[in-house]
Every structure is written in C-alpha cells, then in structure tokens.
Design a protein around this motif. Structure first.
Motif, PDB file in Angstrom:
ATOM      1  N   LYS A  50       0.817  -1.435  -0.156  1.00  0.00           N
ATOM      2  CA  LYS A  50       0.225   0.003  -0.090  1.00  0.00           C
ATOM      3  C   LYS A  50       0.914   1.134  -0.032  1.00  0.00           C
ATOM      4  N   THR A  51       2.087   1.104  -0.324  1.00  0.00           N
ATOM      5  CA  THR A  51       2.918   2.283  -0.243  1.00  0.00           C
ATOM      6  C   THR A  51       3.020   2.902  -1.537  1.00  0.00           C
ATOM      7  N   GLN A  52       3.370   4.055  -1.320  1.00  0.00           N
ATOM      8  CA  GLN A  52       3.532   5.114  -2.645  1.00  0.00           C
ATOM      9  C   GLN A  52       4.925   4.714  -3.013  1.00  0.00           C
ATOM     10  N   PHE A  53       5.166   4.281  -4.269  1.00  0.00           N
ATOM     11  CA  PHE A  53       6.691   4.249  -5.029  1.00  0.00           C
ATOM     12  C   PHE A  53       6.760   5.450  -5.839  1.00  0.00           C
ATOM     13  N   PRO A  54       8.273   5.719  -6.028  1.00  0.00           N
ATOM     14  CA  PRO A  54       9.160   5.069  -5.354  1.00  0.00           C
ATOM     15  C   PRO A  54       9.620   5.236  -3.806  1.00  0.00           C
ATOM     16  N   ILE A  55      10.279   4.279  -3.323  1.00  0.00           N
ATOM     17  CA  ILE A  55      10.501   4.560  -1.898  1.00  0.00           C
ATOM     18  C   ILE A  55      12.105   4.679  -1.761  1.00  0.00           C
ATOM     19  N   VAL A  56      12.499   5.438  -0.693  1.00  0.00           N
ATOM     20  CA  VAL A  56      14.208   5.700  -0.496  1.00  0.00           C
ATOM     21  C   VAL A  56      14.169   5.096   1.132  1.00  0.00           C
ATOM     22  N   TYR A  57      15.330   4.429   0.934  1.00  0.00           N
ATOM     23  CA  TYR A  57      15.786   3.599   2.108  1.00  0.00           C
ATOM     24  C   TYR A  57      17.338   3.644   2.483  1.00  0.00           C
TER      25      TYR A  57
END
Length: 907
Positions: free
Chosen positions: A194-201
């Motif tokens: 359910k996360t909005q992409f792109p993700i930063v990590y």
C-alpha cells in the motif's frame, strides 16, 4: 484450469558500454545448465537496468534450489561472470503468479567477497553469528536481502526509509533484518503493497543489546521503483551494505612442516606437531599458520628429494610427515621400542637428516602394514576416502611401486609400463598379484597421513586458527602426474624464472611447462581436482609463482641456466620487423654465441688455449663456434659431470655456460628462421656491446617493445582464460605470489578476481624505489619481511652494509650508522612495521618472530635460511633450534608478542 507457471522477471542493475551484452546462466536446463552457449540473453531496459522475463514451473526446482549468475560479454567476446554462488531461486519464493527479482552485479574484486571465503565463514568470523527474532509478516509483497560480513557479535542489519512501514526515518522504528546460520544474506519480508513508490531507504547497523541503530551505511540513499499488484512478489537483492570493510586484520606465522621440532618428533616435523604450533599461535594472538607444500617428493631416495616443490604427485602427502606412534594400533605399540633410541638421536640433530628419517619411517611402516592393513582397508571411512581419491591414488601407488622396482623415477627408462595404462595398473593391483601389497602399502600410508593432517587442521579450526597451504606452479618431470597425463604438459621444455638479484643467471626448476590449450579442453579438470584436494585440509592457499598463469619462463631441454629461456606464450619478433626498423639482421651474429679471440683471452686467461682446443672451432675472421659435442649447456654439463668436481672445473664450466649464453636472441621453435625471442638482459652481453651504437639503439627499442609493451594485453587474456574458472572452483582464500618480473597487467587481474597480492619489503614492485614500505600495502594483500626463498631479516642485515644503512635511515627513520648486527630492537621494529600495515594479513617466518628477542633467538642467523634459489641443489633441512614445548614456556616473549599484536589491531 489455472496454470502452475510463474512469470519470473530478472532485473540487473548494470551500466554497460556500447558493444557489451549481458546474459543469465544457472545450474538448470531452464537457464542453460551453466553452458554459456545456452545462456539466456538479457535486454537493455534503460541506463540502469537490463532485464529478462521467463516462465517457470516451481515443481521442477530441486530442493536445494537453482543457483544462477549473470555474465557480461565484452566487445572482444571475452566473458566475465559475476561472483558467488548465493543467487538462488527456491520453490518457496515462487508463491505468486509473478515474481520480480532485482539483482546487483557482484564483482569478484570486491573486498567484501573475501569474507565469504571458507576461512572467514567457517573459522574466523563464525563466532560473530547472532540470531534475530522476527515477527513473520502475514502477507509478503517484498523481500529485501543484503550482505555485511563484518558485523560483531550482538549486531545485525536494520533498514529505515521514507515510508510508514520503514519507520519514516525514525531510528527507533528501524526494521531489523535476520541472517540464518551459515547463510550470507540478512533478509526481511515486508508488506509494503500500500506504499507509494518510489521508496527511499538505507541500511544500518543495529545493536541488539542496546536495541538501537548505531551506524548508517555511507553513500546515496537507495531508491526502489516498483509497480505493486496482489499476485506479485518483489525480491530485492541489494548486494553489500556500504559499511567499512578494511578494519579486519590478522597476523600469521609461516614455517615448513619439516622444520617443526617437538620433544616427541622423529628428526623432522610431523603433522601432529601442528597441534603444538596451534597452541603457541593461539597464545600469542596469531590467526594463521602457513606451511610449504607437503606433497611426496620421493624420486631418488636421497637428500635431493628434500626440495618440496618437486613433488612426484600433486596430490599425495609425504610419508615423512607421518607420526609413527599415532599410526600404530594399541596392540602394536611395543614395536616402537626398538626404534626409540634412533628416533631420539635424529631428533637431537640441528638439521633434518632427510635420508635417515625416511629410512627409519619406511622400515617401521613395513613392519606395521601387514599387522594393520586388514582392519584399515575394511573400514567404511577408508572405503569412502579411496573412492574420492582413486583418480590420483591408484596411479600414484602404482608409480611408487614401479619406481622402486626399476630403481628410477624416470618412467622413460622402465622395463614396462613406460606409458600409463589403466588396465595394466588394475592388473598390478589385483589381490592375487604379487605386486598387490607393494602397491597397497601406499594406500595405507596415504590414508594415515590424511587422517593426521585432517586432525591437525581441525584442531586449528577448533582454536580459531586457519591453515594456509601452498600450491607449486610446477610438477616434477618424472612423477606420477607426468606419467599419467603427459598430454597436459610440454615435456620438451623446462619451467623456471628469469634472472633477478637472487639468481643472476635465472632459475631452472626442471619442471615441464603446462599445455594450457589441452587443459582448457576439459575445463581445467586437473587443476580443479588439485584445488579440491587442498580444500580437504586447508582454508587458504598460496599460488606459487602466479605469474605462470599469465606466462611461464620456458627453457629448452638443452639448457641448464634459466637465462637461456623466454616467456611462453609470447608474441615473437617477426623478421620483417627488423627490416621495418632498418636493423641489419644477421642470423649467425644474433642467434649464435658470440665468441672472439679477445673474448676468450679475457675470460679464460692462461686457460684460453685449452678452451680453444678442447671446446671450440675457429671460423676465421677472429671468430669461433662451439664443437658439436659442446654446443649446448646440457652437453657441457654432462662432460663436466664425468670430471672431478673441483673449484677449477666448476669455474670453467660456469664460464662456458656464460659463453653459450652470449647471444642476442633465440629463434622461435618451428618458425623456419622467421620469428625470434630476445634473450633476457640482452644489453648486458658482450655480443650486444660490440655492435655499433646505431644498431644497439634500434635493437634496444625493439627489445623494450618485446618485453614491456606488446605482450601485456596478450598475457592478460591468457590469465583471464584460466584464473576465473579456477577461482570459481573453490571457496578457499587465494593468495598469489606475484614476485619477479611482473607484467603491468598482473595487479589489475588480481584485483579483478580478489586474489591477495604478496608484498615484500626488500622486493618493491615499483622499480623506482629501493624498498617497499608496509604502510603502503593495499588492503587485499599479505605483507612479510621475508620468505623461505630469502635470508631472514637478521641474515639480510649482514649481507650489504650500504643497503641496510639506507634502510636504517630511510625506512626505519633512524639517524646515524646502522648497528653492525641486527639487534633484537631492529628486528622488532621491522616486525612492528608489518603488524601496523593496512594489509589484511601480515605473515612472518617463525625465525623473524623469534628474532625480536635476544634471549631465545638462534645464535647464528645464517643457520635460519630455508632455501637458496640460486643453488638448484640446495638441501632443504632447516629445523627450529628450540622445541615447540619450550617455545610455549617462554612467557615473557609470548606475552610481549601478544601485546604487540593486539596493539596493532590484528585480532
């Protein structure tokens, strides 16, 4: 009906240049069975990714999974494979209709890969494993995998990012990863559907005791672009966490097994003596024991067999390392009593009496063999050992039998079986054959040696210490390997080394050179079996003369001195090149010994007339040539072997050798006068010096092109055809002895493959410097002040006062005159330079370690030298001057050494 096929998309992060392409291969028919010709091509996706989609039925995946790798094909057709065997597809990971696998290329030269080799995984870092409890995700959309080899006990990796599921960069909410025991990757399964992409990590280091994040990885944030759907799983292989990796450093001791001395050994070191050496190494903080080759060298049954690099088998162990007491069953212990006095006499000797030791041991072995053979041969463990090692054990044992029967190891002179024949050897082994026991006794001995060496190395592992072996570059000309597989070697050539400061006329080892083209046909099977054999006992190994994988110094059989050789393979000089450079070409003048009246008089003085009448023929015009009976060094050697071995004859022979070597170039074999190899150090010959200045200049330009320009890329490709395939066949730590006349391509190839280099203080690789400073060593290297082929630190100190004076002032930073002898503080300062080096390993000859203490070191340092390379008949017989038991009791010395090793950060 729903299809059982799963769509798998591989995406590889890799930036290519024009002309390069990528493929995937694996150990399954779907991925081409590791046949590069059947590998599946990837397609260019964008500047960051290449991709491939396939469909696969999870039911065809074996329980251990499918191991795969990526390959890079360059413009010239050369292929590179990414490193490791940890990219695996398991059926358990294919639970959705679609699986996306995002991978990183693993360059073999990454320093991190070193820590996934056997010595680190199984011994040195094993105690750092820390299990982590994780709450299983109810649903998994993404799996993240990353490696970090140097985490301490109580530490793990964590993950933090810009989404709620990743803690929104709040360190207290970092996601903890877990690594299963004996696995490489830290992993975590998440539902971020359910996360909005792109993700930063980013990844970081997490302290489990304090339950907090203590360190972020360096570099840019990681970014993941993805499209989520409910029937898809994404597996992200992020390679290595970007954390410091040069903090691990270890120290080790190097000593030949034959040099060990215990109170209960038999005049020579034995495998069982390694237990005491391990006890001492542990006491002083050393993590590595390095030994010389331990293969059987019994060719002549004389002391000349003491040379450990001339093994009659690349696989068999030397019987002299067998501990007789351990080899004897309890009911037969009484047989040891009659040899006790002789054993003690041999053990009191300052040096190894090679012949007496082996005579005693073989006499005893022949006593216990008939009494113990039945029980040993009927054991299940022996049966397993025999099956695994049969490929070399049977030919070796038969070879030993035939060697003794014929009175020579030279199989060309045997009365039968001059050529190896499987059926004939099987007949000799038949239980009803008279030869059976004379062959089977070698099975008996090799199995006992195997048990004792295996036990010694396991003891080392149990005490947190690794054992490093040594692979000689050559094989003995008259040994079991050459007899069984003559097609693998060029028997009409001899391997050696060009001249250097330690051997001014070069070295001739006498070994045949390798037929690499033939070896390549079966994927270098002989070498892979050799590495497999090493892995039974060792965690790491040193490749003796790794330059031989690039090119070998090849000497014709008719020569004695190494100076008569040339590098093989190499691109020769074509006769047309002389014309193109306006060089006057005269075959006789350049390719035959230059012998003039004046030269003979200058060299031989009052012996000139004797030399001219006995060895030479006058050509006219003030020139001579050698008589047919003396026109090669081998013929001269044979002539003088029949004369008295006095100083005059030795001098005369040496001068004649030099006269035969007074040439500018050698004709290449089979070239019909069209191609040539320059003689090494051509410009130092009288032949060259008496040419006109213009010709000298032109020849020197061509000479420099030949040795230092045209060959480099050619030799690089030669090495890349061999070393990557061989390195992939083992997970041992590999160190290369890269000394001598090193081609410019060697450091690059070794760095590409993650092979540790050898750095020696008095053998700098930079020709502009006189000494190498350990502080300048690369991390992936082994630093040492001396090797078995050199004098020890103390011995070297006395060899040349000018050199040691400059070393004392420039490297040690001391004022004034250097001490006349190498005082203990000087020796210790040199050892400390190496301990504080940035190199991964600092390894010392035991003699150099003992040299730091005036009370326990040997009185005469020149008695500590193991080998003199310039002497092909050197007797390898050095022994410790004190016993290992005594060394263990040297509390002050041991405590001081431990303190210094700890202070240097070598853990």
């Amino acid at each position: 009906m729903k299809s059982s096929l799963v769509k798998i998309t591989f995406m590889l992060r890799f930036k290519t240049r024009y002309g390069q392409s990528l493929f995937i291969t694996g150990n399954h028919p779907v991925l081409g069975d590791n046949d590069y010709g059947k590998a599946l091509p990837l397609s260019f996706l964008n500047d960051e990714f290449w991709a491939l989609s396939i469909e696969m039925d999870p039911q065809i995946i074996p329980a251990e999974g499918i191991t795969y790798n990526y390959g890079l094909k360059n413009e010239d057709g050369a292929i590179n494979i990414d490193w490791g065997k940890d990219k695996i597809i398991n059926a358990s990971s294919l639970l959705t209709e679609e699986v996306l696998i995002i991978d990183c290329w693993n360059h073999a030269g990454y320093a991190e890969n070193t820590f996934y080799t056997e010595p680190f995984k199984n011994v040195l870092l094993k105690q750092n494993y820390t299990p982590v409890k994780q709450v299983a995700a109810k649903k998994v959309s993404h799996v993240f995998k990353v490696k970090s080899p140097l985490l301490q006990k109580g530490q793990t990796l964590c993950m933090i990012g810009n989404t709620k599921e990743l803690g929104n960069w709040e360190e207290a909410k970092a996601i903890v990863l877990n690594r299963a025991e004996n696995e490489d990757y830290f992993t975590v399964q998440l539902d971020i559907s359910k996360t909005q992409f792109p993700i930063v990590y980013k990844y970081g280091v997490y302290d489990l005791n304090e339950q907090k994040m203590i360190l972020y990885e360096t570099g840019n944030n990681r970014v993941l672009y993805d499209a989520v759907n409910k029937n898809k799983t994404t597996i992200v292989n992020d390679g290595f966490a970007v954390l410091p990796i040069n903090g691990w450093k270890g120290a080790g001791v190097a000593i030949p097994v034959f040099s060990l001395r215990s109170e209960n050994s038999c005049g020579v070191g034995e495998f069982t003596d390694l237990h005491l050496l391990v006890d001492w190494a542990k006491k002083v903080g050393l993590k590595l024991i390095q030994i010389l080759p331990v293969n059987d060298t019994t060719a002549t049954n004389t002391w000349t067999d003491s040379y450990p690099y001339a093994a009659i088998s690349a696989f068999a162990l030397h019987p002299m390392f067998l501990n007789l007491e351990k080899a004897t069953d309890t009911k037969n212990k009484h047989l040891l009593e009659p040899i006790g006095a002789q054993q003690q006499t041999l053990n009191k000797l300052d040096t190894v009496n090679y012949e007496a030791v082996n005579t005693l041991k073989w006499g005893y072995i022949k006593q216990i063999y008939p009494l113990q053979k039945k029980q040993l041969f009927e054991s299940d463990d022996y049966a397993q050992y025999f099956q695994i090692n049969k490929h070399w054990l049977v030919p070796y044992a038969a070879f030993c039998y035939l060697r003794d029967k014929n009175g020579t190891a030279d199989f060309n002179r045997w009365t039968s079986l001059r050529k190896y024949n499987d059926a004939a050897v099987e007949a000799l082994m038949h239980p009803d054959a008279e030869s059976h026991d004379e062959i089977a006794i070698h099975f008996f001995v090799q199995y006992l040696l195997h048990l004792q060496l295996k036990d010694a190395t396991q003891y080392a592992h149990d005490n947190g210490i690794i054992v490093k072996g040594d692979i000689p570059i050559g094989i003995y000309r008259y040994g079991a390997d050459a007899w069984q597989h003559p097609d693998l070697y060029h028997m009409h050539f001899q391997a050696g080394a060009p001249p250097d400061d330690f051997a001014v006329t070069g070295q001739n080892w006498g070994f045949p050179t390798y037929n690499w083209a033939r070896m390549k046909e079966d994927g270098f099977t002989w070498w892979k079996l050799r590495f497999e054999q090493m892995s039974y006992y060792f965690d790491a190994f040193r490749i003796d003369h790794i330059l031989g994988f690039f090119r070998i110094w090849s000497i014709p059989l008719h020569a004695v001195e190494g100076i008569m050789g040339h590098f093989e393979p190499s691109i020769p000089i074509h006769i047309n090149e002389f014309n193109e450079r306006n060089i006057w070409f005269n075959y006789n003048r350049y390719c035959r010994p230059y012998v003039t009246e004046q030269l003979i008089n200058d060299l031989f003085g009052d012996q000139a007339n004797h030399v001219k009448s006995s060895f030479l023929v006058y050509d006219g015009f003030d020139n001579y040539h050698f008589k047919a009976d003396f026109d090669t060094q081998q013929k001269v050697e044979q002539y003088f072997s029949r004369l008295e071995n006095n100083e005059h004859n030795q001098w005369l022979k040496k001068e004649l050798f030099g006269l035969l070597a007074n040439v500018i170039m050698f004709e290449a074999d089979g070239s019909a006068g069209q191609q040539f190899h320059f003689r090494i150090a051509m410009d130092s010959t009288t032949s060259f010096k008496q040419l006109d200045a213009g010709t000298q200049y032109q020849l020197k330009e061509l000479y420099l092109n030949y040795f230092f320009s045209r060959q480099d890329d050619f030799w690089k490709q030669e090495a890349l055809q061999k070393l990557p395939a061989l390195k992939r066949s083992t997970n041992m730590l590999i160190c290369g002895e890269d000394l001598g006349m090193v081609p410019a391509c060697v450091p690059d190839v070794m760095q590409q493959l993650g092979i540790l280099s050898l750095e020696i203080q008095r053998m700098p690789k930079d020709p502009k410097t006189e000494f190498f400073h350990p502080a300048d060593a690369p991390y992936l290297s082994v630093v040492t002040p001396s090797t078995h082929d050199m004098s020890t630190v103390r011995g070297w100190w006395e060899e040349d006062r000018g050199i040691t004076q400059r070393f004392y002032n420039n490297i040690m930073g001391q004022w004034g005159n250097e001490p006349y002898f190498c005082d203990a503080w000087v020796n210790k300062a040199i050892v400390l330079q190496h301990l504080f080096s940035p190199a991964m390993w600092s390894v010392f000859q035991l003699q150099d370690i003992l040299g730091i203490n005036a009370k326990i070191r040997r009185a005469n340092p020149h008695d500590e030298r193991i080998n003199v390379p310039a002497n092909p008949k050197h007797y390898w017989r050095y022994r410790m001057h004190l016993t290992l038991e005594n060394l263990l009791q040297q509390t002050d010395f041991n405590d001081d050494l431990l303190q210094n090793i700890n202070a240097s950060g070598r853990i």
